[in-house]
Design a protein around this motif. Structure first.
Motif, mmCIF file in Angstrom:
data_model
loop_
_atom_site.group_PDB
_atom_site.id
_atom_site.type_symbol
_atom_site.label_atom_id
_atom_site.label_comp_id
_atom_site.label_asym_id
_atom_site.label_seq_id
_atom_site.Cartn_x
_atom_site.Cartn_y
_atom_site.Cartn_z
ATOM 1 N N THR A 178 0.829 -1.217 0.000
ATOM 2 C CA THR A 178 0.000 0.000 0.000
ATOM 3 C C THR A 178 0.860 1.262 0.000
ATOM 4 O O THR A 178 0.551 2.224 -0.706
ATOM 5 C CB THR A 178 -0.937 0.005 1.214
ATOM 6 O OG1 THR A 178 -1.783 -1.139 1.168
ATOM 7 C CG2 THR A 178 -1.787 1.270 1.231
ATOM 8 N N ASP A 179 1.937 1.256 0.786
ATOM 9 C CA ASP A 179 2.814 2.422 0.836
ATOM 10 C C ASP A 179 3.510 2.648 -0.504
ATOM 11 O O ASP A 179 3.693 3.792 -0.941
ATOM 12 C CB ASP A 179 3.858 2.258 1.937
ATOM 13 C CG ASP A 179 3.261 2.364 3.325
ATOM 14 O OD1 ASP A 179 2.268 3.097 3.480
ATOM 15 O OD2 ASP A 179 3.770 1.707 4.246
ATOM 16 N N ILE A 180 3.916 1.570 -1.147
ATOM 17 C CA ILE A 180 4.552 1.692 -2.470
ATOM 18 C C ILE A 180 3.553 2.232 -3.482
ATOM 19 O O ILE A 180 3.863 3.138 -4.259
ATOM 20 C CB ILE A 180 5.096 0.325 -2.917
ATOM 21 C CG1 ILE A 180 6.193 -0.144 -1.970
ATOM 22 C CG2 ILE A 180 5.617 0.392 -4.348
ATOM 23 C CD1 ILE A 180 6.588 -1.598 -2.147
ATOM 24 N N SER A 181 2.351 1.686 -3.466
ATOM 25 C CA SER A 181 1.311 2.124 -4.400
ATOM 26 C C SER A 181 0.989 3.601 -4.216
ATOM 27 O O SER A 181 0.890 4.366 -5.185
ATOM 28 C CB SER A 181 0.045 1.282 -4.192
ATOM 29 O OG SER A 181 -0.983 1.689 -5.068
ATOM 30 N N ASN A 182 0.834 4.035 -2.957
ATOM 31 C CA ASN A 182 0.522 5.442 -2.684
ATOM 32 C C ASN A 182 1.651 6.359 -3.138
ATOM 33 O O ASN A 182 1.406 7.450 -3.669
ATOM 34 C CB ASN A 182 0.263 5.644 -1.196
ATOM 35 C CG ASN A 182 -1.022 5.007 -0.735
ATOM 36 O OD1 ASN A 182 -1.908 4.724 -1.546
ATOM 37 N ND2 ASN A 182 -1.144 4.756 0.566
ATOM 38 N N ILE A 184 13.522 6.027 -3.298
ATOM 39 C CA ILE A 184 13.963 5.061 -2.289
ATOM 40 C C ILE A 184 13.488 5.471 -0.900
ATOM 41 O O ILE A 184 13.242 6.645 -0.623
ATOM 42 C CB ILE A 184 15.496 4.900 -2.275
ATOM 43 C CG1 ILE A 184 16.178 6.221 -1.890
ATOM 44 C CG2 ILE A 184 16.008 4.406 -3.626
ATOM 45 C CD1 ILE A 184 17.694 6.090 -1.693
ATOM 46 N N VAL A 185 13.367 4.484 -0.021
ATOM 47 C CA VAL A 185 13.003 4.712 1.370
ATOM 48 C C VAL A 185 14.269 4.957 2.186
ATOM 49 O O VAL A 185 15.310 4.345 1.928
ATOM 50 C CB VAL A 185 12.252 3.497 1.941
ATOM 51 C CG1 VAL A 185 11.892 3.723 3.412
ATOM 52 C CG2 VAL A 185 10.990 3.217 1.134
ATOM 53 N N TYR A 191 5.083 1.684 8.260
ATOM 54 C CA TYR A 191 4.963 0.327 8.789
ATOM 55 C C TYR A 191 5.751 -0.629 7.897
ATOM 56 O O TYR A 191 5.582 -0.631 6.676
ATOM 57 C CB TYR A 191 3.501 -0.110 8.837
ATOM 58 C CG TYR A 191 2.663 0.680 9.810
ATOM 59 C CD1 TYR A 191 2.495 0.251 11.132
ATOM 60 C CD2 TYR A 191 2.025 1.854 9.415
ATOM 61 C CE1 TYR A 191 1.724 0.961 12.030
ATOM 62 C CE2 TYR A 191 1.249 2.585 10.306
ATOM 63 C CZ TYR A 191 1.095 2.127 11.615
ATOM 64 O OH TYR A 191 0.336 2.863 12.499
ATOM 65 N N PHE A 192 6.610 -1.449 8.507
ATOM 66 C CA PHE A 192 7.427 -2.385 7.749
ATOM 67 C C PHE A 192 7.209 -3.808 8.261
ATOM 68 O O PHE A 192 7.107 -4.035 9.470
ATOM 69 C CB PHE A 192 8.914 -2.045 7.885
ATOM 70 C CG PHE A 192 9.293 -0.700 7.347
ATOM 71 C CD1 PHE A 192 9.508 -0.513 5.992
ATOM 72 C CD2 PHE A 192 9.439 0.388 8.201
ATOM 73 C CE1 PHE A 192 9.859 0.726 5.490
ATOM 74 C CE2 PHE A 192 9.789 1.627 7.703
ATOM 75 C CZ PHE A 192 10.004 1.803 6.343
ATOM 76 N N THR A 247 -0.102 -7.823 13.304
ATOM 77 C CA THR A 247 0.169 -7.541 11.890
ATOM 78 C C THR A 247 1.557 -7.979 11.451
ATOM 79 O O THR A 247 1.839 -8.044 10.249
ATOM 80 C CB THR A 247 0.023 -6.031 11.603
ATOM 81 O OG1 THR A 247 0.993 -5.303 12.386
ATOM 82 C CG2 THR A 247 -1.369 -5.550 11.959
ATOM 83 N N GLY A 248 2.446 -8.254 12.421
ATOM 84 C CA GLY A 248 3.816 -8.633 12.080
ATOM 85 C C GLY A 248 4.630 -7.480 11.550
ATOM 86 O O GLY A 248 5.583 -7.667 10.790
ATOM 87 N N THR A 249 4.263 -6.254 11.936
ATOM 88 C CA THR A 249 4.953 -5.069 11.429
ATOM 89 C C THR A 249 5.562 -4.243 12.562
ATOM 90 O O THR A 249 5.154 -4.355 13.722
ATOM 91 C CB THR A 249 3.984 -4.152 10.645
ATOM 92 O OG1 THR A 249 2.934 -3.701 11.528
ATOM 93 C CG2 THR A 249 3.370 -4.891 9.473
ATOM 94 N N VAL A 250 6.538 -3.416 12.199
ATOM 95 C CA VAL A 250 7.079 -2.407 13.112
ATOM 96 C C VAL A 250 6.719 -1.036 12.568
ATOM 97 O O VAL A 250 6.531 -0.864 11.359
ATOM 98 C CB VAL A 250 8.610 -2.534 13.266
ATOM 99 C CG1 VAL A 250 8.981 -3.821 13.955
ATOM 100 C CG2 VAL A 250 9.305 -2.425 11.910
ATOM 101 N N LYS A 251 6.603 -0.065 13.451
ATOM 102 C CA LYS A 251 6.233 1.295 13.050
ATOM 103 C C LYS A 251 7.344 2.264 13.405
ATOM 104 O O LYS A 251 7.823 2.296 14.533
ATOM 105 C CB LYS A 251 4.937 1.737 13.745
ATOM 106 C CG LYS A 251 4.496 3.150 13.350
ATOM 107 C CD LYS A 251 3.197 3.550 14.031
ATOM 108 C CE LYS A 251 3.397 3.923 15.477
ATOM 109 N NZ LYS A 251 2.178 4.505 16.081
ATOM 110 N N PHE A 252 7.743 3.075 12.405
ATOM 111 C CA PHE A 252 8.714 4.147 12.612
ATOM 112 C C PHE A 252 8.114 5.458 12.109
ATOM 113 O O PHE A 252 7.393 5.478 11.114
ATOM 114 C CB PHE A 252 10.018 3.870 11.849
ATOM 115 C CG PHE A 252 10.709 2.605 12.254
ATOM 116 C CD1 PHE A 252 10.917 2.306 13.583
ATOM 117 C CD2 PHE A 252 11.157 1.705 11.299
ATOM 118 C CE1 PHE A 252 11.561 1.139 13.970
ATOM 119 C CE2 PHE A 252 11.798 0.537 11.666
ATOM 120 C CZ PHE A 252 12.002 0.252 13.004
#
Length: 391
Positions: A22-26, A180-181, A213-214, A232-237
């Motif tokens: 979703t983040d890539i698409s946005n 790039i991120v 979220y990664f 969700t199996g994710t981390v948030k920064f």
């Protein structure tokens, strides 16, 4: 705490952070909205990915025809070459390939290619993907991957956080377009800030509400409470952003600002509301603007603003003239002699750290925060500030 863990991850070379679809698409929508043909007839390289699990690869395979791509190249990094060793199990797709090699699966990178020229019906699909092992481990600095960089028009990926400086230098050496991120802390890096100042690169669309979220491997779930979400199996920064040199509308949208008088009267920030004026640095000829939304519309001099300013930076509205770092001293007006640093616990020691950035003269000691004593005067040092001026 999340930002601290991102820093810890960098220190430990834990670079296993996987960007969500979703983040890539946005983010890509920001560039296609500005120019619908931005990727048409172009070759995109996605290095630093595991093509079979990468959301970057999935996105560009699914959008290959809609974007009008010419070629998509996705490479991986060999499992045994990674800093943090994790259990690797080849996929069924890899095992069923006639050229599958159990040893190479661990020691070599892989390359996935989707090429319009390989498709006789001109309608590219996932079935047209061809893959093979790389000669080496897939390190982006290798001659093999560098040759792929030189072939590509765009480099798009989430590179290892610990290698961000080196990755940007690698991209710039190839004179390629990129998206790039990276960590927002990189804004103040000696080899990144000059590129931002000269408008060679800029910040992209960004993550929704500033939250990135990664996905992370199960073996890497070593985070403080509130960072890793088991559901969700994710981390948030909160200090991640997109770096790019591809145009988007946001970059040319001026910020709506208030005058000095209105900021001092109506600002939602207690540091400014009710003051008679903005603070002026003691060692820089500039005023301190502690929040991006408090930049005044009617000040013509130099202003020091947080590094997050670049997320709102419009080059038609402001000029970036410097940064308050020791390696960029063009605007510094004073160098302090040895100081006494008083930390938040009251511990005192002799230092020279006050010269590392912009300083404000204090009327009273800071309660619970670090401050400095010099010749009977008290000072506070601010975090790295971007020096800007209204156009």
């Amino acid at each position: 705490m999340a930002n601290t863990n991102l820093g810890n991850a960098k220190q430990a070379k834990n670079d296993e952070f996987y960007t969500q679809f979703t983040d890539i698409s946005n983010e890509m929508l920001c560039y296609t909205d500005y120019n619908p043909d931005v990727f048409r007839n172009k070759t995109i390289l996605l290095p630093c990915d595991d093509p079979e699990s990468s959301a970057f690869t999935k996105f560009f395979v699914l959008k290959f025809n809609a974007l009008g791509l010419k070629k998509l190249i996705s490479t991986s990094y060999a499992p045994e070459s990674k800093k943090i060793k994790m259990l690797y199990e080849p996929s069924v797709f890899e095992k069923n390939a006639p050229h599958y090699d159990e040893d190479k699966s661990r020691t070599h990178g892989k390359i996935f290619i989707l090429d319009r020229n390989d498709c006789t019906d001109k309608k590219v699909s996932v079935n047209d993907i061809r893959w093979n092992y790389l000669d080496g481990d897939g390190d982006f600095k290798s001659k093999e991957v560098t040759a792929l960089r030189d072939e590509a028009d765009f480099i798009i990926t989430n590179p290892p956080f610990s290698l961000l400086r080196e990755f940007i230098r690698w991209i710039m050496a190839g004179k390629k377009k990129f998206i790039i991120v990276g960590t927002m802390n990189a804004i103040s890096y000696k080899d990144v800030f000059p590129l931002l100042m000269r408008n060679k690169i800029w910040l992209g669309g960004g993550f929704e509400n500033g939250n990135a979220y990664f996905d992370v491997p199960e073996q890497a779930h070593n985070y403080a409470d509130g960072v890793y979400d088991e559901a969700t199996g994710t981390v948030k920064f909160r200090n991640c952003c997109w770096y790019t040199n591809v145009e988007l509308s946001k970059r040319h949208t001026p910020s709506s600002l208030m005058t000095i008088a209105r900021n001092l009267k109506y600002s939602r920030h207690s540091e400014l509301k009710g003051r008679s004026e903005y603070p002026h640095y003691d060692n820089y000829d500039a005023i301190e603007v502690p929040f991006v939304d408090a930049i005044p519309s009617d000040y013509d001099g130099v202003m020091g603003v947080p590094v997050s300013f670049f997320d709102k930076y419009c080059p038609e509205q402001f000029e970036v003239v410097g940064i308050t770092k020791t390696w960029f001293d063009g605007f510094k007006t004073k160098v302090y002699p040895e100081q006494i640093q008083v930390d938040k616990h009251g511990k005192r020691k002799r230092v020279s750290k006050l010269n590392d950035g912009a300083a404000l003269l204090l009327d009273n000691p800071l309660d619970g925060e670090t401050y400095y004593e010099v010749d009977g005067k008290l000072y506070e040092q601010k975090y790295a500030r971007i020096l800007i001026r209204k156009r």
